[in-house]
Design a protein around this motif. Structure first.
Motif, PDB file in Angstrom:
ATOM      1  N   VAL A 129     -19.245  -4.561  -7.817  1.00 15.39           N
ATOM      2  CA  VAL A 129     -17.948  -3.941  -8.077  1.00 15.39           C
ATOM      3  C   VAL A 129     -16.760  -4.769  -7.584  1.00 15.39           C
ATOM      4  CG1 VAL A 129     -18.191  -2.490  -6.001  1.00 15.39           C
ATOM      5  CG2 VAL A 129     -16.620  -1.805  -7.812  1.00 15.39           C
ATOM      6  N   PHE A 130     -16.862  -5.392  -6.413  1.00 12.85           N
ATOM      7  CA  PHE A 130     -15.709  -6.101  -5.859  1.00 12.85           C
ATOM      8  C   PHE A 130     -15.896  -7.616  -5.863  1.00 12.85           C
ATOM      9  CE2 PHE A 130     -14.624  -2.076  -3.267  1.00 12.85           C
ATOM     10  CZ  PHE A 130     -13.819  -1.600  -4.304  1.00 12.85           C
ATOM     11  N   TYR A 131     -16.650  -8.113  -6.829  1.00 14.22           N
ATOM     12  CA  TYR A 131     -16.875  -9.564  -6.917  1.00 14.22           C
ATOM     13  C   TYR A 131     -15.565 -10.337  -7.012  1.00 14.22           C
ATOM     14  CZ  TYR A 131     -18.961 -13.991  -8.410  1.00 14.22           C
ATOM     15  OH  TYR A 131     -19.346 -15.303  -8.488  1.00 14.22           O
ATOM     16  N   ASP A 132     -14.591  -9.810  -7.752  1.00 16.10           N
ATOM     17  CA  ASP A 132     -13.329 -10.518  -7.976  1.00 16.10           C
ATOM     18  C   ASP A 132     -12.220 -10.081  -7.034  1.00 16.10           C
ATOM     19  OD1 ASP A 132     -14.101 -12.237 -10.096  1.00 16.10           O
ATOM     20  OD2 ASP A 132     -13.995 -10.562 -11.507  1.00 16.10           O
ATOM     21  N   LEU A 133     -12.549  -9.354  -5.966  1.00 18.01           N
ATOM     22  CA  LEU A 133     -11.507  -8.837  -5.084  1.00 18.01           C
ATOM     23  C   LEU A 133     -10.653  -9.953  -4.495  1.00 18.01           C
ATOM     24  CD1 LEU A 133     -10.671  -5.982  -4.082  1.00 18.01           C
ATOM     25  CD2 LEU A 133     -11.896  -6.504  -1.966  1.00 18.01           C
ATOM     26  N   GLY A 134     -11.255 -11.095  -4.215  1.00 17.05           N
ATOM     27  CA  GLY A 134     -10.505 -12.213  -3.648  1.00 17.05           C
ATOM     28  C   GLY A 134      -9.486 -12.810  -4.592  1.00 17.05           C
ATOM     29  N   ALA A 135      -9.560 -12.466  -5.874  1.00 18.84           N
ATOM     30  CA  ALA A 135      -8.585 -12.961  -6.852  1.00 18.84           C
ATOM     31  C   ALA A 135      -7.373 -12.041  -6.970  1.00 18.84           C
ATOM     32  CB  ALA A 135      -9.253 -13.114  -8.224  1.00 18.84           C
ATOM     33  N   LEU A 136      -7.405 -10.906  -6.297  1.00 16.32           N
ATOM     34  CA  LEU A 136      -6.282  -9.970  -6.347  1.00 16.32           C
ATOM     35  C   LEU A 136      -5.071 -10.604  -5.672  1.00 16.32           C
ATOM     36  CD1 LEU A 136      -5.688  -7.080  -7.315  1.00 16.32           C
ATOM     37  CD2 LEU A 136      -6.349  -6.272  -5.043  1.00 16.32           C
ATOM     38  N   THR A 137      -3.872 -10.280  -6.160  1.00 14.41           N
ATOM     39  CA  THR A 137      -2.659 -10.880  -5.610  1.00 14.41           C
ATOM     40  C   THR A 137      -1.666  -9.808  -5.175  1.00 14.41           C
ATOM     41  OG1 THR A 137      -1.722 -11.056  -7.847  1.00 14.41           O
ATOM     42  CG2 THR A 137      -2.865 -12.991  -6.975  1.00 14.41           C
ATOM     43  N   ARG A 138      -0.755 -10.209  -4.298  1.00 14.06           N
ATOM     44  CA  ARG A 138       0.278  -9.295  -3.815  1.00 14.06           C
ATOM     45  C   ARG A 138       1.077  -8.719  -4.974  1.00 14.06           C
ATOM     46  NH1 ARG A 138       1.981 -13.201   0.094  1.00 14.06           N
ATOM     47  NH2 ARG A 138       3.937 -13.364  -1.053  1.00 14.06           N
ATOM     48  N   GLY A 139       1.429  -7.446  -4.852  1.00 16.19           N
ATOM     49  CA  GLY A 139       2.239  -6.791  -5.865  1.00 16.19           C
ATOM     50  C   GLY A 139       1.442  -6.090  -6.949  1.00 16.19           C
ATOM     51  N   ARG A 140       0.148  -6.344  -7.019  1.00 15.23           N
ATOM     52  CA  ARG A 140      -0.699  -5.646  -8.002  1.00 15.23           C
ATOM     53  C   ARG A 140      -0.962  -4.218  -7.534  1.00 15.23           C
ATOM     54  NH1 ARG A 140      -0.779  -8.320 -12.872  1.00 15.23           N
ATOM     55  NH2 ARG A 140      -1.230 -10.541 -12.575  1.00 15.23           N
ATOM     56  N   THR A 141      -1.397  -3.388  -8.447  1.00 14.43           N
ATOM     57  CA  THR A 141      -1.589  -1.984  -8.102  1.00 14.43           C
ATOM     58  C   THR A 141      -3.069  -1.604  -8.038  1.00 14.43           C
ATOM     59  OG1 THR A 141      -1.372  -1.325 -10.416  1.00 14.43           O
ATOM     60  CG2 THR A 141       0.622  -1.279  -9.065  1.00 14.43           C
ATOM     61  N   ILE A 142      -3.324  -0.601  -7.206  1.00 15.01           N
ATOM     62  CA  ILE A 142      -4.638   0.020  -7.083  1.00 15.01           C
ATOM     63  C   ILE A 142      -4.430   1.512  -7.293  1.00 15.01           C
ATOM     64  CG2 ILE A 142      -6.580   0.500  -5.546  1.00 15.01           C
ATOM     65  CD1 ILE A 142      -5.832  -2.049  -3.998  1.00 15.01           C
ATOM     66  N   GLU A 143      -5.218   2.108  -8.171  1.00 19.09           N
ATOM     67  CA  GLU A 143      -5.101   3.533  -8.454  1.00 19.09           C
ATOM     68  C   GLU A 143      -6.351   4.253  -7.954  1.00 19.09           C
ATOM     69  OE1 GLU A 143      -4.556   3.799 -12.649  1.00 19.09           O
ATOM     70  OE2 GLU A 143      -2.499   3.055 -12.584  1.00 19.09           O
ATOM     71  N   VAL A 144      -6.136   5.392  -7.309  1.00 18.48           N
ATOM     72  CA  VAL A 144      -7.253   6.191  -6.817  1.00 18.48           C
ATOM     73  C   VAL A 144      -7.135   7.600  -7.388  1.00 18.48           C
ATOM     74  CG1 VAL A 144      -8.431   7.120  -4.807  1.00 18.48           C
ATOM     75  CG2 VAL A 144      -7.402   4.840  -4.686  1.00 18.48           C
ATOM     76  N   ASP A 145      -8.117   7.986  -8.192  1.00 15.27           N
ATOM     77  CA  ASP A 145      -8.178   9.360  -8.713  1.00 15.27           C
ATOM     78  C   ASP A 145      -8.665  10.270  -7.602  1.00 15.27           C
ATOM     79  OD1 ASP A 145      -7.519   8.212 -11.104  1.00 15.27           O
ATOM     80  OD2 ASP A 145      -9.454   8.566 -12.065  1.00 15.27           O
ATOM     81  N   ARG A 146      -7.949  11.378  -7.399  1.00 13.52           N
ATOM     82  CA  ARG A 146      -8.285  12.305  -6.329  1.00 13.52           C
ATOM     83  C   ARG A 146      -8.776  13.628  -6.897  1.00 13.52           C
ATOM     84  NH1 ARG A 146      -4.635  12.478  -1.605  1.00 13.52           N
ATOM     85  NH2 ARG A 146      -3.762  14.287  -2.680  1.00 13.52           N
ATOM     86  N   ARG A 147      -9.556  14.331  -6.091  1.00 12.19           N
ATOM     87  CA  ARG A 147     -10.229  15.530  -6.577  1.00 12.19           C
ATOM     88  C   ARG A 147      -9.265  16.654  -6.934  1.00 12.19           C
ATOM     89  NH1 ARG A 147     -15.344  16.089  -3.080  1.00 12.19           N
ATOM     90  NH2 ARG A 147     -15.371  13.904  -3.778  1.00 12.19           N
ATOM     91  N   ASP A 148      -8.035  16.596  -6.399  1.00 13.26           N
ATOM     92  CA  ASP A 148      -7.060  17.630  -6.735  1.00 13.26           C
ATOM     93  C   ASP A 148      -6.365  17.365  -8.060  1.00 13.26           C
ATOM     94  OD1 ASP A 148      -5.339  15.548  -6.147  1.00 13.26           O
ATOM     95  OD2 ASP A 148      -4.340  16.547  -4.466  1.00 13.26           O
ATOM     96  N   GLY A 149      -6.771  16.309  -8.774  1.00 11.19           N
ATOM     97  CA  GLY A 149      -6.207  15.979 -10.075  1.00 11.19           C
ATOM     98  C   GLY A 149      -5.092  14.961 -10.028  1.00 11.19           C
ATOM     99  N   SER A 150      -4.642  14.587  -8.842  1.00 10.31           N
ATOM    100  CA  SER A 150      -3.581  13.594  -8.723  1.00 10.31           C
ATOM    101  C   SER A 150      -4.162  12.181  -8.698  1.00 10.31           C
ATOM    102  CB  SER A 150      -2.763  13.841  -7.449  1.00 10.31           C
ATOM    103  OG  SER A 150      -3.556  13.622  -6.297  1.00 10.31           O
ATOM    104  N   VAL A 151      -3.286  11.211  -8.934  1.00  9.53           N
ATOM    105  CA  VAL A 151      -3.649   9.797  -8.843  1.00  9.53           C
ATOM    106  C   VAL A 151      -2.727   9.149  -7.819  1.00  9.53           C
ATOM    107  CG1 VAL A 151      -3.847   7.601 -10.058  1.00  9.53           C
ATOM    108  CG2 VAL A 151      -4.396   9.743 -11.249  1.00  9.53           C
ATOM    109  N   ALA A 152      -3.291   8.594  -6.759  1.00  9.26           N
ATOM    110  CA  ALA A 152      -2.520   7.867  -5.756  1.00  9.26           C
ATOM    111  C   ALA A 152      -2.406   6.412  -6.195  1.00  9.26           C
ATOM    112  CB  ALA A 152      -3.206   7.956  -4.396  1.00  9.26           C
TER     113      ALA A 152
END
Length: 210
Positions: A129-152
């Motif tokens: 799953v995180f093979y390419d994590l080291g290629a991530l750069t500053r300013g990019r976004t990460i989204e987390v789906d939460r059980r209450d229906g919201s997205v952080a």
């Protein structure tokens, strides 16, 4: 009794948290020692003050179900992780290569504090799953789906790699006064004898929700 989010419980995890992720199973099996996963450059280390995206207000606690990092094509379910008897974080089953885990006794992603997500960089059959994590750069976004229906929605502040012998536990796992996220996998130098010798850590903070 399980400790709740926002407490400094994350600090007890320690560097042994991530070492279980780091066998380098695919590289060992394939002999592909010359083709390790990407590693973050010095340019992705934490910038000076004043350059981060504005922080959003914290969200109410809610367990996460899924993590997405569009720029590196991550879209994976999340499973809850506890601690082993030695005090290290449990790891997701290595055979499920597109599964990540979150430390469910700590902060939930989006509420005030430091939420922790971890996943394998590879398994015996290939990149995980995180093979390419080291290629991530500053300013990019990460989204987390939460059980209450919201997205952080988190914005990446830095992507760093640490040797296992000098892993900064407090910097990575310590308490935070705003909603923050750490995403961790294996990284650094690779040896067929020891596997990966460090960890890639993404530092991000909450910048929105929907």
């Amino acid at each position: 009794m399980r400790k709740r989010a926002g407490n400094p419980v994350n600090a007890v995890i320690g560097i042994v948290t991530a070492l279980a992720l780091c066998a380098g199973a695919w590289l060992l099996a394939s002999g592909s020692e010359g083709h390790p996963p990407p590693q973050p450059s010095a340019a992705q280390a934490r910038a000076g003050g004043g350059h981060e995206a504005p922080a959003a207000a914290s969200l109410a606690p809610s367990p996460p179900d899924r993590i997405r990092i569009p720029s590196i094509r991550v879209d994976a379910p999340l499973t809850g992780l506890g601690l082993t008897r030695s005090g290290s974080l449990e790891v997701p089953p290595p055979e499920r290569k597109n599964l990540a885990g979150w430390y469910e006794a700590g902060t939930t992603p989006g509420e005030t504090g430091t939420a922790v997500v971890a996943g394998h960089v590879d398994n015996a059959v290939g990149p995980a799953v995180f093979y390419d994590l080291g290629a991530l750069t500053r300013g990019r976004t990460i989204e987390v789906d939460r059980r209450d229906g919201s997205v952080a929605v988190f914005t990446v502040d830095s992507v760093e790699v640490y040797d296992a012998k000098s892993f900064p536990d407090e910097k990575v796992y310590g308490a935070a006064a705003r909603p923050e996220l750490r995403v961790i996998t294996c990284g650094g130098p690779y040896s067929r004898r020891t596997g990966y010798q460090g960890n890639v850590v993404v530092f991000a903070h909450l910048t929105g929700s929907r």
